[in-house]
Structure formats: structure tokens, C-alpha cells
Design a protein around this motif. Structure first.
Motif, mmCIF file in Angstrom:
data_model
loop_
_atom_site.group_PDB
_atom_site.id
_atom_site.type_symbol
_atom_site.label_atom_id
_atom_site.label_comp_id
_atom_site.label_asym_id
_atom_site.label_seq_id
_atom_site.Cartn_x
_atom_site.Cartn_y
_atom_site.Cartn_z
ATOM 1 N N ALA A 1 12.956 -2.475 6.492
ATOM 2 C CA ALA A 1 13.553 -1.823 5.322
ATOM 3 C C ALA A 1 12.483 -1.431 4.309
ATOM 4 N N ALA A 2 11.525 -2.341 4.089
ATOM 5 C CA ALA A 2 10.458 -2.050 3.130
ATOM 6 C C ALA A 2 9.594 -0.899 3.604
ATOM 7 N N ARG A 3 9.283 -0.868 4.882
ATOM 8 C CA ARG A 3 8.431 0.208 5.406
ATOM 9 C C ARG A 3 9.179 1.550 5.406
ATOM 10 N N PHE A 4 10.480 1.520 5.717
ATOM 11 C CA PHE A 4 11.252 2.758 5.742
ATOM 12 C C PHE A 4 11.386 3.344 4.333
ATOM 13 N N LEU A 5 11.782 2.500 3.379
ATOM 14 C CA LEU A 5 11.928 2.971 2.003
ATOM 15 C C LEU A 5 10.567 3.314 1.404
ATOM 16 N N GLY A 6 9.558 2.483 1.691
ATOM 17 C CA GLY A 6 8.230 2.744 1.159
ATOM 18 C C GLY A 6 7.653 4.051 1.652
ATOM 19 N N ALA A 7 7.904 4.381 2.919
ATOM 20 C CA ALA A 7 7.400 5.643 3.464
ATOM 21 C C ALA A 7 8.006 6.832 2.728
ATOM 22 N N HIS A 8 9.251 6.693 2.301
ATOM 23 C CA HIS A 8 9.904 7.781 1.565
ATOM 24 C C HIS A 8 9.335 7.921 0.155
ATOM 25 N N LEU A 9 8.792 6.827 -0.385
ATOM 26 C CA LEU A 9 8.268 6.845 -1.753
ATOM 27 C C LEU A 9 6.777 7.176 -1.807
ATOM 28 N N VAL A 10 6.145 7.392 -0.655
ATOM 29 C CA VAL A 10 4.711 7.710 -0.637
ATOM 30 C C VAL A 10 4.494 9.104 -1.202
ATOM 31 N N THR A 11 3.789 9.177 -2.312
ATOM 32 C CA THR A 11 3.425 10.455 -2.928
ATOM 33 C C THR A 11 1.978 10.352 -3.419
ATOM 34 N N ASP A 12 1.445 11.457 -3.867
ATOM 35 C CA ASP A 12 0.089 11.442 -4.431
ATOM 36 C C ASP A 12 -0.015 10.409 -5.544
ATOM 37 N N GLU A 13 1.007 10.370 -6.405
ATOM 38 C CA GLU A 13 0.948 9.526 -7.600
ATOM 39 C C GLU A 13 1.081 8.044 -7.259
ATOM 40 N N THR A 14 2.049 7.686 -6.397
ATOM 41 C CA THR A 14 2.248 6.274 -6.093
ATOM 42 C C THR A 14 1.058 5.683 -5.345
ATOM 43 N N VAL A 15 0.471 6.467 -4.442
ATOM 44 C CA VAL A 15 -0.694 5.987 -3.698
ATOM 45 C C VAL A 15 -1.893 5.826 -4.620
ATOM 46 N N ALA A 16 -2.134 6.816 -5.466
ATOM 47 C CA ALA A 16 -3.262 6.724 -6.399
ATOM 48 C C ALA A 16 -3.080 5.564 -7.354
ATOM 49 N N PHE A 17 -1.864 5.354 -7.831
ATOM 50 C CA PHE A 17 -1.605 4.265 -8.780
ATOM 51 C C PHE A 17 -1.773 2.908 -8.125
ATOM 52 N N ALA A 18 -1.305 2.772 -6.873
ATOM 53 C CA ALA A 18 -1.416 1.495 -6.170
ATOM 54 C C ALA A 18 -2.865 1.160 -5.846
ATOM 55 N N LEU A 19 -3.610 2.123 -5.309
ATOM 56 C CA LEU A 19 -4.983 1.864 -4.900
ATOM 57 C C LEU A 19 -5.926 1.676 -6.083
ATOM 58 N N ALA A 20 -5.470 2.036 -7.273
ATOM 59 C CA ALA A 20 -6.303 1.841 -8.455
ATOM 60 C C ALA A 20 -6.287 0.393 -8.931
ATOM 61 N N GLN A 21 -5.398 -0.444 -8.355
ATOM 62 C CA GLN A 21 -5.299 -1.848 -8.777
ATOM 63 C C GLN A 21 -6.350 -2.693 -8.069
ATOM 64 N N SER A 22 -6.550 -3.892 -8.600
ATOM 65 C CA SER A 22 -7.701 -4.703 -8.179
ATOM 66 C C SER A 22 -7.422 -5.647 -7.021
ATOM 67 N N ASP A 23 -6.178 -6.053 -6.791
ATOM 68 C CA ASP A 23 -5.906 -7.018 -5.729
ATOM 69 C C ASP A 23 -4.627 -6.616 -4.993
ATOM 70 N N PRO A 24 -4.427 -7.127 -3.764
ATOM 71 C CA PRO A 24 -3.278 -6.705 -2.950
ATOM 72 C C PRO A 24 -1.923 -6.962 -3.600
ATOM 73 N N VAL A 25 -1.770 -8.100 -4.273
ATOM 74 C CA VAL A 25 -0.481 -8.409 -4.907
ATOM 75 C C VAL A 25 -0.153 -7.386 -5.985
ATOM 76 N N ARG A 26 -1.135 -7.090 -6.820
ATOM 77 C CA ARG A 26 -0.913 -6.106 -7.878
ATOM 78 C C ARG A 26 -0.747 -4.698 -7.297
ATOM 79 N N GLN A 27 -1.405 -4.406 -6.193
ATOM 80 C CA GLN A 27 -1.239 -3.109 -5.541
ATOM 81 C C GLN A 27 0.197 -2.913 -5.072
ATOM 82 N N ARG A 28 0.767 -3.972 -4.473
ATOM 83 C CA ARG A 28 2.146 -3.861 -3.987
ATOM 84 C C ARG A 28 3.113 -3.667 -5.145
ATOM 85 N N ARG A 29 2.933 -4.454 -6.210
ATOM 86 C CA ARG A 29 3.802 -4.302 -7.380
ATOM 87 C C ARG A 29 3.661 -2.911 -7.983
ATOM 88 N N ALA A 30 2.430 -2.427 -8.067
ATOM 89 C CA ALA A 30 2.194 -1.101 -8.652
ATOM 90 C C ALA A 30 2.874 -0.021 -7.823
#
Length: 262
Positions: free
Chosen positions: A111-140
């Protein structure tokens, strides 16, 4: 006998909650830009002659700003549904690379991978990868992604309802909102990583070079060629461990111990 007074303790905000608040604050800028552009998309679609349900349904099912603008442009120019769909699919191929970048961030459940794949955009990916650790990346990713989805679709509906009342939306400079937000998101990474800087510069140069000759959206795809300059950091030489392991007499500290003994 002196009485002891208990000092009232000040309630502390849990670190996770404090981090979520900062992510919400930072994401709000992306949401604002998304809502404005969504209003523009809905208004342009309906003002051009499309039924209200077309941009609304497209925003929920397709959910890709540049692909939606291009597909609607094809339809308004007289192209058929197949041509519009092909244009949108071509522009959305870039999200395949983005999905690989955040595959470990989305989660392990289907469910997480299916919904997450639909939410993948330029902005969400850039915002997530800008975080410092995996936990914060997932939350972002989830905070920015779910909020962005809600605001985008709300903006599209509002723009579609407004129809042609907004006039020419290009005069408001709405097309500059998303690029400005993306630049702000990627600047920290560009400053910190020379390899990413090289890739970005090559990709930007290629995109600028082909922009006059190719349809809108294609330069973004060609910019991915800049990734050829990316190299993994070279691993340092591995020292052979002695019989007692890395910390043994023949390990890295071994020679120092022997010299001290002498």
C-alpha cells in the motif's frame, strides 16, 4: 526546617513532533506554489473549452503538472486523446528515475509503495532527498506528498470553477512559481556535493541548448543525461587484518603498540 519547593517542569515538545512542524512549515511554500499553478491549470483548461470534469479527473488520476499542461495543450490544439496521452507519458518518464531515488524511503508495504509511487513528483523527491537522515526523509516525503496532492487538486477545482474569469493566467507569472521553489530545495545539495553540481550543470546546459528545437517538457528528459558524470566515491585501500582482527597486534594500532613496547 526549610521546606522544599518543587520547581514546575516546563513541558518539552517531542523531537519527532518538532521535526514534523518544521517539515510542515517548509512544505507550505511548495503547497502554496502548487495551489497557484493548479488554479492556473484548471482555469486554462475550462476557458479553452474542455468540460470541468476533464482537468479535475486528470489531476486525481494522472497527477503530474507538466504532463497535464502538455496533454491539455494537445487537446486544445485539436489533437486527439491518444496524442495527448502519449505526450503526458513521454514527459512522465522522468519519474522513473525519481522513483529509484526514493524507493527505500516509501516503505515496505504494498500500500505504501503503491500510494507513494503516485505521489512521486519533482517537488516531493527534492524535498525528501534534501533531508539529513532516512527517518526524516520518509516523513518529508509523505508530509510534502500528501499535502501537495490535496492542495494541487483543490487548486485545479477552484480554477476550473472560475473558468475564464481569471483572464490570461500567463500575465500573473505563475509559471515561475515551481522553478523558484525547486531551486530553493536543491541549492543545499548542490553546494554540498560537487558530483551533483557537475551533473546539474551538464543537464542544465543540455536542456537550454535543445529548448528552441524540441517540444516543451522534452528538455527536462534530456537533462537526465547529466547523470553520466555521476561517480560513486572511490573506496579507500583496505588494510589486511592480522590474526587478532583489526584491533590486534597486526591491525592499524599494532605497529604503534610495538613501537611503544620498544
Amino acid at each position: 526546617m526549610r521546606s522544599l519547593q518543587r520547581t514546575p517542569s516546563t513541558p518539552r515538545t517531542p523531537p519527532a513532533l518538532s521535526g514534523d512542524r518544521s517539515l510542515l512549515r517548509d512544505s507550505s511554500l511548495v503547497w502554496l506554489a502548487s495551489g497557484i499553478v493548479g488554479v492556473s491549470f484548471g482555469a486554462v483548461s475550462v476557458a479553452g473549452g474542455l468540460p470541468l470534469w476533464v482537468p479535475v479527473l486528470m489531476s486525481v488520476v494522472v497527477y503530474a503538472g507538466s504532463a497535464q499542461f502538455s496533454a491539455v495543450g494537445v487537446l486544445l490544439a485539436g489533437g486527439g486523446p491518444l496524442a495527448a496521452a502519449a505526450t503526458g507519458l513521454l514527459l512522465n518518464t522522468r519519474t522513473a528515475a525519481f522513483s529509484l531515488a526514493v524507493a527505500e524511503i516509501l516503505g515496505t508495504s504494498r500500500a505504501a509503495r503503491f500510494l507513494g509511487a503516485h505521489l512521486v513528483t519533482d517537488e516531493t523527491v527534492a524535498f525528501a532527498l534534501a533531508q539529513s537522515d532516512p527517518v526524516r526523509q520518509r516523513r518529508a516525503f509523505w508530509i510534502s506528498g500528501l499535502g501537495l496532492f490535496a492542495v494541487w487538486n483543490t487548486g485545479v477545482l477552484a480554477g476550473a470553477l472560475a473558468g475564464g474569469a481569471l483572464g490570461d493566467t500567463a500575465r500573473y507569472g505563475l509559471d515561475a512559481a515551481f522553478p523558484a521553489v525547486l531551486i530553493a530545495l536543491v541549492l543545499p545539495t548542490l553546494r554540498a556535493d560537487a558530483a551533483v553540481r557537475r551533473c546539474a550543470l551538464l543537464g542544465a546546459a543540455l536542456a537550454l541548448a535543445v529548448t528552441p528545437a524540441v517540444p516543451a517538457g522534452v528538455p527536462v528528459l534530456l537533462a537526465l543525461a547529466g547523470l553520466v558524470l555521476h561517480r560513486k566515491p572511490a573506496a579507500g585501500p583496505v588494510r589486511p587484518a592480522g590474526p587478532a582482527g583489526p584491533a590486534g597486534p597486526a591491525g592499524p594500532a599494532g605497529p604503534a603498540r610495538e613501537e611503544a613496547a620498544l
